[in-house]
Design a protein around this motif. Structure first.
Motif, short mmCIF file in Angstrom:
data_model
loop_
_atom_site.label_atom_id
_atom_site.label_comp_id
_atom_site.label_asym_id
_atom_site.label_seq_id
_atom_site.Cartn_x
_atom_site.Cartn_y
_atom_site.Cartn_z
N VAL A 1 45.24 36.65 46.04
CA VAL A 1 43.90 36.17 45.75
C VAL A 1 43.76 36.06 44.23
N SER A 2 43.16 34.96 43.78
CA SER A 2 42.98 34.71 42.35
C SER A 2 41.49 34.53 42.07
N ILE A 3 40.96 35.35 41.17
CA ILE A 3 39.53 35.35 40.84
C ILE A 3 39.38 35.14 39.34
N VAL A 4 38.52 34.19 38.96
CA VAL A 4 38.21 33.94 37.55
C VAL A 4 36.76 34.36 37.33
N ILE A 5 36.58 35.42 36.53
CA ILE A 5 35.26 35.97 36.25
C ILE A 5 34.98 35.80 34.76
N LYS A 6 34.08 34.91 34.43
CA LYS A 6 33.68 34.65 33.05
C LYS A 6 34.90 34.39 32.18
N SER A 7 35.71 33.43 32.63
CA SER A 7 36.90 32.93 31.92
C SER A 7 38.05 33.91 31.90
N LYS A 8 37.98 35.04 32.63
CA LYS A 8 39.07 36.01 32.67
C LYS A 8 39.60 36.12 34.10
N VAL A 9 40.93 36.21 34.23
CA VAL A 9 41.60 36.09 35.52
C VAL A 9 41.90 37.48 36.09
N LEU A 10 41.64 37.63 37.38
CA LEU A 10 42.06 38.79 38.17
C LEU A 10 42.88 38.26 39.34
N ARG A 11 44.22 38.52 39.32
CA ARG A 11 45.11 38.01 40.36
C ARG A 11 45.84 39.20 40.99
N GLU B 1 41.58 30.19 55.00
CA GLU B 1 40.49 29.27 55.34
C GLU B 1 39.31 29.95 56.01
N GLU B 2 39.51 31.17 56.53
CA GLU B 2 38.43 31.90 57.19
C GLU B 2 37.87 33.03 56.34
N SER B 3 38.29 33.12 55.10
CA SER B 3 37.83 34.20 54.22
C SER B 3 36.40 33.92 53.76
N LYS B 4 35.70 35.01 53.44
CA LYS B 4 34.30 34.92 53.01
C LYS B 4 34.11 35.74 51.74
N CYS B 5 33.15 35.30 50.91
CA CYS B 5 32.79 36.02 49.69
C CYS B 5 31.32 36.39 49.76
N ASP C 1 34.67 32.42 40.21
CA ASP C 1 35.40 31.47 41.05
C ASP C 1 36.50 32.24 41.80
N VAL C 2 36.54 32.09 43.12
CA VAL C 2 37.48 32.82 43.97
C VAL C 2 38.38 31.82 44.69
N ASP C 3 39.69 32.08 44.66
CA ASP C 3 40.68 31.23 45.34
C ASP C 3 41.59 32.16 46.15
#
Length: 492
Positions: free
Chosen positions: A328-338, A348-352, A320-322
């Motif tokens: 930027v805050s990323i949750v990868i398999k219940s672990k957070v990378l901020r 609003e124009e960002s892409k993954c 999940d990417v926010d």
């Protein structure tokens, strides 16, 4: 009773690494299945071999999507009529051993098999119509000319000719038998299958479990014969299913708890987003999973690109990417990378994107100000400038021009030449002077290297080189040995 589920299909697809969409062979025997639901046909459309023997399936259904099916095994089931196989156009082998196809459904069953032109191997042994009619094989051979073997016996050309000659009489005899069986079945009461009674257990004072058994049930049933009917078979299989379930429940009591990764991931996302809202802009960087990540702001000007090294086989549903303007805050398999961003971006124009080969996660974020210099860009530019060729220093001289007028002349400082370049330049100058003026080279270089041979130009060049080397040996500077050109490096 159990049903066909995707979990069961994945469990039985271990030989295909649990992938059911590309599965070509699966065995679902002895699973106490009562029916074939639509999950099998929708999930395993590439099936070629399907084993469903030793179940209690009563109807052939939901096989319309299995167009590539070549072998279907339905032995020891409760099939009473063959149907639903018209779309299995590549079906070559069908096993219906020990089912309940009787005279009243035999003709219709054979009619449904005439569309399967590739069917060459058929097994019908143990069905009521086969057991109670000695002309059963002849009827099938005459009705299904595409068959090559019947119940394991090869069909010869003479058998086909004889069976076709007897077909009118066989059809008439079958109709009489069908009427008789239909009348007998109409007189029988409808059988109902009672669910198996659970065994009551009573704990004694010592804690030992004792079964409560009625007196009339205490008898030797080792040689008891059961009736061969669909109802009796269903009753037996339901008892087996209940015993299997009880055994699995006892085994699962001490088994490790099965983790629900999707639920854990959703809870971790909710917790991370709640904490970010409580921080009110004071975002703290963290990397709970120890993921490797890289920033890139040069490959795509005006954008900030973040690459995170994610495991190749990790499901994208667990990511999940926010993206926010400043972090930027990323949750990868219940672990957070901020992480804080090096420049303000348009969230609003960002892409993954996700790499199909390596599995890396790529987040492309356009900058709010495309010309904003980030820390990484300034560092790269400074590093390139430090390794570039130094700028030639210029000297400024003032020259008087006319009355009370001066003119500024800017002259570039000459480039310091290496030893080889100086020697070559002096030799070329000497040769050019000798050719144009007809004078000796020694008169031109008398102030530098002394008297030279006036007749031999090669001797002049040799003396020039020798004199230069002697002069340079007296004040030789340090040289860069790592430079293949061996350029001179001046010391301050």
């Amino acid at each position: 009773m159990p049903n066909i589920t995707r979990e069961l299909l994945r469990k039985r697809a271990e030989h295909n690494e649990g992938m059911i969409s590309t599965l070509e062979e699966i065995s679902l025997h002895q699973e106490e299945l009562e029916s074939i639901n639509e999950i099998l046909g929708m999930s395993c459309r590439k099936l070629k071999i399907l084993y469903l023997q030793n179940n209690i399936i009563s109807k052939l259904e939901n096989l319309v999507h299995l167009k590539d099916l070549e072998y279907l095994n339905l032995a020891l089931n409760n099939i009473q009529k063959v149907e639903g196989l018209q779309n299995c156009e590549f079906l070559k082998k069908l096993d219906l051993t020990v089912n309940f196809i009787d005279f009243d459904t035999l003709e219709e069953s054979i009619d449904n098999l005439t569309a399967n032109k590739n069917l060459v191997d058929l097994y019908m042994m143990g069905n009521p119509s086969q057991v109670n009619w000695d002309k059963f094989n002849s009827y099938l051979i005459a009705r299904l000319p595409q068959l090559r073997t019947l119940d394991g016996t090869e069909i010869t050309r003479s058998m086909q000719i004889t069976a076709r000659q007897k077909l009118p009489a066989l059809s008439a005899e079958l109709k009489e038998l069908a009427k008789k069986v239909a009348y007998e079945k109409s007189l029988l009461p409808k059988a109902t299958v009672e669910p198996p009674k659970p065994i009551e257990t009573v704990k004694s004072v010592d804690g030992v479990e004792v079964q409560d058994v009625q007196d009339d049930e205490v008898e030797d049933n080792g040689n008891e014969m059961t009736e061969n009917t669909p109802e009796a078979r269903v009753k037996i299989y339901k008892e087996l299913a209940q015993q299997k379930k009880e055994k699995e429940d006892r085994a699962n009591v001490n088994a490790p708890r099965k983790r629900d990764y999707e639920a854990e991931h959703a809870a971790a996302i909710a917790l991370a987003r709640e904490k970010e809202q409580q921080e009110n802009g004071d975002i703290k960087q963290k990397n709970e999973g120890g993921w490797d990540f890289y920033w890139d702001e040069e490959s795509k000007p005006g954008h900030v690109i973040l690459e995170v090294k994610v495991a190749k086989f990790l499901d994208s549903s667990l990511i999940d990417v926010d993206v926010h303007p400043s972090y930027v805050s990323i949750v990868i398999k219940s672990k957070v990378l901020r992480l804080r961003l090096p420049a303000e971006v348009k969230s609003e124009e960002s892409k993954c994107q996700r790499s199909k080969l390596a599995g890396s996660l790529l987040i492309i974020m356009p900058k709010l100000n495309p010309h904003e210099n980030a820390v990484t860009i300034r560092g790269d530019v400074k590093a390139r400038q430090s390794t570039a060729t130094p700028v030639v220093k210029k000297s400024i001289a003032t020259v008087a021009v006319g009355k009370n007028k001066t003119s500024t002349v800017t002259s570039a400082k000459p480039k310091k030449l290496s030893l080889q370049e100086q020697m070559l330049q002096d030799a070329l100058a000497a040769s050019t002077a000798a050719a144009t003026n007809g004078s000796t080279v020694s008169s031109l270089l008398d102030c530098d290297i002394g008297q030279a041979n006036k007749t031999n130009s090669s001797t002049v060049f040799h003396n020039i080189v020798k004199k230069k080397q002697q002069d340079d040996d007296d004040h030789m500077p340090f040289t860069d040995i790592t430079n293949p050109c061996n350029r001179v490096v001046e010391l301050d």
